[in-house]
Design a protein around this motif. Sequence first.
Motif, short mmCIF file in Angstrom:
data_model
loop_
_atom_site.label_atom_id
_atom_site.label_comp_id
_atom_site.label_asym_id
_atom_site.label_seq_id
_atom_site.Cartn_x
_atom_site.Cartn_y
_atom_site.Cartn_z
N ARG A 1 8.15 13.26 0.91
CA ARG A 1 7.92 13.93 2.21
C ARG A 1 8.45 13.09 3.36
N ASP A 2 8.70 11.78 3.09
CA ASP A 2 9.26 10.89 4.12
C ASP A 2 10.78 10.84 4.00
N ASP A 3 11.44 10.46 5.11
CA ASP A 3 12.82 9.98 5.01
C ASP A 3 12.71 8.58 4.42
N PRO B 1 0.94 4.06 3.52
CA PRO B 1 0.15 3.32 4.51
C PRO B 1 -0.33 1.96 3.99
N GLN B 2 -0.47 1.85 2.66
CA GLN B 2 -0.94 0.57 2.09
C GLN B 2 0.07 -0.55 2.30
N ALA B 3 1.33 -0.16 2.64
CA ALA B 3 2.39 -1.16 2.76
C ALA B 3 2.17 -2.11 3.95
N ARG B 4 1.23 -1.80 4.83
CA ARG B 4 0.93 -2.71 5.94
C ARG B 4 0.13 -3.92 5.46
N HIS B 5 -0.34 -3.85 4.21
CA HIS B 5 -1.27 -4.88 3.73
C HIS B 5 -0.58 -5.84 2.75
N THR B 6 -1.27 -6.94 2.52
CA THR B 6 -0.72 -7.96 1.61
C THR B 6 -0.37 -7.34 0.26
N HIS B 7 0.82 -7.61 -0.21
CA HIS B 7 1.23 -7.17 -1.54
C HIS B 7 1.84 -8.35 -2.29
N VAL B 8 1.09 -8.91 -3.22
CA VAL B 8 1.69 -9.96 -4.05
C VAL B 8 2.11 -9.31 -5.37
N PHE B 9 3.25 -9.76 -5.83
CA PHE B 9 3.84 -9.19 -7.04
C PHE B 9 3.64 -10.21 -8.15
N PRO C 1 13.74 15.52 3.11
CA PRO C 1 12.29 15.40 3.04
C PRO C 1 11.58 16.73 2.76
N ALA C 2 10.67 16.70 1.80
CA ALA C 2 9.93 17.91 1.42
C ALA C 2 8.61 17.49 0.79
N THR C 3 7.63 18.37 0.94
CA THR C 3 6.32 18.09 0.31
C THR C 3 6.19 18.96 -0.92
N ARG D 1 -13.15 -2.84 1.89
CA ARG D 1 -12.25 -2.48 2.99
C ARG D 1 -11.28 -3.64 3.21
N TYR D 2 -10.09 -3.28 3.64
CA TYR D 2 -9.07 -4.28 3.99
C TYR D 2 -8.85 -4.26 5.50
N ALA D 3 -8.53 -5.40 6.09
CA ALA D 3 -8.01 -5.43 7.47
C ALA D 3 -6.93 -6.52 7.48
N GLY E 1 -6.49 -1.32 9.16
CA GLY E 1 -7.54 -1.19 8.14
C GLY E 1 -7.07 -0.33 6.97
N PHE E 2 -7.79 -0.44 5.87
CA PHE E 2 -7.54 0.42 4.70
C PHE E 2 -8.84 0.52 3.92
N ALA E 3 -9.24 1.78 3.61
CA ALA E 3 -10.56 1.95 2.98
C ALA E 3 -10.51 2.59 1.60
N LEU F 1 2.97 8.73 -13.47
CA LEU F 1 2.87 7.26 -13.51
C LEU F 1 2.62 6.68 -12.12
N GLY F 2 2.42 5.37 -12.09
CA GLY F 2 2.11 4.68 -10.83
C GLY F 2 0.71 5.05 -10.38
N ASP F 3 0.48 5.00 -9.07
CA ASP F 3 -0.86 5.28 -8.55
C ASP F 3 -1.28 6.73 -8.82
C1 LIG Z 1 -4.44 -2.08 0.60
C2 LIG Z 1 -3.64 -2.19 -0.67
C3 LIG Z 1 -3.12 -3.42 -1.06
C4 LIG Z 1 -2.41 -3.53 -2.26
N1 LIG Z 1 -1.98 -4.76 -2.66
C5 LIG Z 1 -1.31 -4.87 -3.83
C6 LIG Z 1 -0.86 -6.14 -4.29
O1 LIG Z 1 -1.11 -7.18 -3.68
N2 LIG Z 1 -0.13 -6.19 -5.44
C7 LIG Z 1 0.13 -5.05 -6.17
O2 LIG Z 1 0.79 -5.15 -7.21
N3 LIG Z 1 -0.31 -3.85 -5.77
C8 LIG Z 1 -1.02 -3.72 -4.63
N4 LIG Z 1 -1.44 -2.49 -4.22
C9 LIG Z 1 -1.12 -1.31 -5.03
C10 LIG Z 1 0.24 -0.74 -4.68
O3 LIG Z 1 0.32 -0.44 -3.31
C11 LIG Z 1 0.47 0.54 -5.49
O4 LIG Z 1 0.08 0.34 -6.81
C12 LIG Z 1 1.92 0.99 -5.46
O5 LIG Z 1 2.33 1.26 -4.15
C13 LIG Z 1 2.09 2.24 -6.32
O6 LIG Z 1 3.36 2.78 -6.10
P1 LIG Z 1 3.58 4.34 -6.28
O7 LIG Z 1 5.04 4.54 -6.18
O8 LIG Z 1 2.83 4.84 -7.45
O9 LIG Z 1 2.86 5.00 -5.01
P2 LIG Z 1 3.25 4.91 -3.48
O10 LIG Z 1 3.89 3.63 -3.17
O11 LIG Z 1 2.00 5.27 -2.73
O12 LIG Z 1 4.34 6.05 -3.27
C14 LIG Z 1 4.01 7.42 -3.33
C15 LIG Z 1 5.14 8.22 -2.67
O13 LIG Z 1 4.91 9.60 -2.85
C16 LIG Z 1 5.17 10.30 -1.63
N5 LIG Z 1 4.36 11.53 -1.68
C17 LIG Z 1 3.00 11.61 -1.80
N6 LIG Z 1 2.63 12.89 -1.91
C18 LIG Z 1 3.76 13.64 -1.86
C19 LIG Z 1 4.02 15.04 -1.94
N7 LIG Z 1 3.04 15.94 -2.12
N8 LIG Z 1 5.31 15.46 -1.84
C20 LIG Z 1 6.34 14.56 -1.66
N9 LIG Z 1 6.15 13.23 -1.60
C21 LIG Z 1 4.88 12.78 -1.71
C22 LIG Z 1 4.78 9.33 -0.54
O14 LIG Z 1 5.44 9.61 0.67
C23 LIG Z 1 5.23 7.99 -1.16
O15 LIG Z 1 6.56 7.70 -0.83
C24 LIG Z 1 -2.18 -2.38 -3.05
C25 LIG Z 1 -2.70 -1.14 -2.66
C26 LIG Z 1 -3.44 -1.06 -1.49
C27 LIG Z 1 -4.05 0.28 -1.12
#
Ligand SMILES: Cc1cc2nc3c(=O)[nH]c(=O)nc-3n(C[C@H](O)[C@H](O)[C@H](O)COP(=O)(O)OP(=O)(O)OC[C@H]3O[C@@H](n4cnc5c(N)ncnc54)[C@H](O)[C@@H]3O)c2cc1C
Length: 473
Positions: free
Chosen positions: A36-38, A50-58, A136-138, A202-204, A292-294, A316-318
């Motif tokens: 849905r994003d460019d 939105p989680q991308a504003r927070h610490t991400h260690v790989f 971009p499309a949802t 919660r994260y900040a 913040g992130f909740a 797969l993924g989240d």
């Molecule tokens: C606060 C926070 C901190 C984190 N820190 C870490 C860390 O330190 N280390 C780590 O390994 N992981 C971390 N994670 C986890 C990590 O962010 C996720 O596991 C990872 O981003 C998963 O990637 P993904 O591609 O599955 O989802 P996302 O990165 O969320 O991507 C999903 C995509 O789908 C798109 N989308 C959603 N719905 C639709 C729809 N209906 N139609 C079209 N497009 C859509 C969105 O625009 C987005 O681009 C953290 C997560 C959070 C919340």
Amino acid sequence: MPVPTHHAVVLGGGLAGILAAHVLAEHVDTVTIIDRDDLPEGPEHRKGTPQARHTHVFVEGGYAALEDLLPGITDELTGLGAHQLHHPADILVRRPTGWRDRMAPEVGIISASRALTDWAIRRRVLAHPRITVAPPATVVGLLGDRRRISGVRLRDRGATDTRRLTADLVIDATGRSSHTHDWLTELKLPAVHREHIDSGIRYATRVYQAPPGTPATFPLLLVEPNPASDRPAVAGMLSPIEDDRWILTLVGPKHDPPPTDEDGYPPFLRSLADPILADLIAAATPLTPPYGFANTANHRNFYERARFWPDGLLVLGDAYATFNPIYGHGMATAVLAAHALRRRWQRHHPLLPGAARRSQRAIAKVTEPAWRMATAQDLRLPHTTTTGRHPGRLAKLNNRYADRMIAAIPGRPDLQRASLRVFALLDSPLRLFTPRVLWQTLRGPRGQYLPEAPLTPEERRILTPASETTADS
Ligand SMILES: Cc1cc2nc3c(=O)[nH]c(=O)nc-3n(C[C@H](O)[C@H](O)[C@H](O)COP(=O)(O)OP(=O)(O)OC[C@H]3O[C@@H](n4cnc5c(N)ncnc54)[C@H](O)[C@@H]3O)c2cc1C
């Protein structure tokens, strides 16, 4: 007769979607990514993640698998300014009883802004001629029936109507907001078992310019929560990222959350079990407000256990499983899933009948260690809520063993290595039960944690007021 062409659609252009497209491109004629994003041309933040504003260690298990998928990517990331750091040499951890000593590097992490990591991976993958990003499309639904998914329904940006896009394979990688569970019930498939284990943390997070004179090799510092204290889920972490910046994340439970206002942030930081992060930040320049992130629950849809699973669909993924982010395993698990799919599809084509179900099982298998670690830990916290699962006797025994092992680590490098490798998703958790690890755990520590963060004199200089630095030199 024309040769049939195969088209796959990947929903979501985040890390999981991009890597799924990468492995799929070896097996189908065209892969279309829908987001849905460019997707930005550079390392920029975007609304959909939105989680991308927070610490991400790989963690290393993740970036080693990524290196296998995209050879040279680690050097590319570090060339762009990402930091490759290692436990216990330059990752300083304060456990409840003190600081871990610095020793020879064992297990790595990559620390960078999430925008940089995603962009570096994306630009490599999108260079493939068979992969296209749609405008971009949802995505709003699935096409097909209970036996086979044949495409998706989507709404283009700005449009009111939806349109259909057919595909031989649909991969859902839409992250935490995935609707596949509901879409499958709309197709009259039985609801799939899901679990939700929420510690309510919660994260900040704020980004800072590191103080002038900060060594380029500055370590990551983590002040861990102390489960035995009256604030069992309060923690803080400072990580160096690209462009001489630091990213600082504060963590707390729902009833003691880290503030997201500029006045409340510093006192919370100072209230951590050690003042070092507050002292370091005092000399740094904030570049962003605290974000913040909740939505940090562990959540999993057990699609691999579904009684009926349609051909032509994978998740797969989240979209499949999320973890409490404090354990830093989400990105790594997404990479491991893509890696597992590549291995599987090298032997069995992804479009064969039954292939989707077996591929979903391969994703489940690589997800299991991170899921178990995160949920076992969170189920220990008094404020965690769960949709049914409670720790059994075995889990409690496991927790006692894990506590004893952590306590036994000082002075026992083998034990430290074993636990770091499991936590980095490099080794199976079973490696924590080898006779050697068991024996060392039972014998207890041979050293002690340190009372102060083991910073080098050069690193400590940035803590020293400017006037004293001038007088010294
Ligand atoms: C606060 C926070 C901190 C984190 N820190 C870490 C860390 O330190 N280390 C780590 O390994 N992981 C971390 N994670 C986890 C990590 O962010 C996720 O596991 C990872 O981003 C998963 O990637 P993904 O591609 O599955 O989802 P996302 O990165 O969320 O991507 C999903 C995509 O789908 C798109 N989308 C959603 N719905 C639709 C729809 N209906 N139609 C079209 N497009 C859509 C969105 O625009 C987005 O681009 C953290 C997560 C959070 C919340």
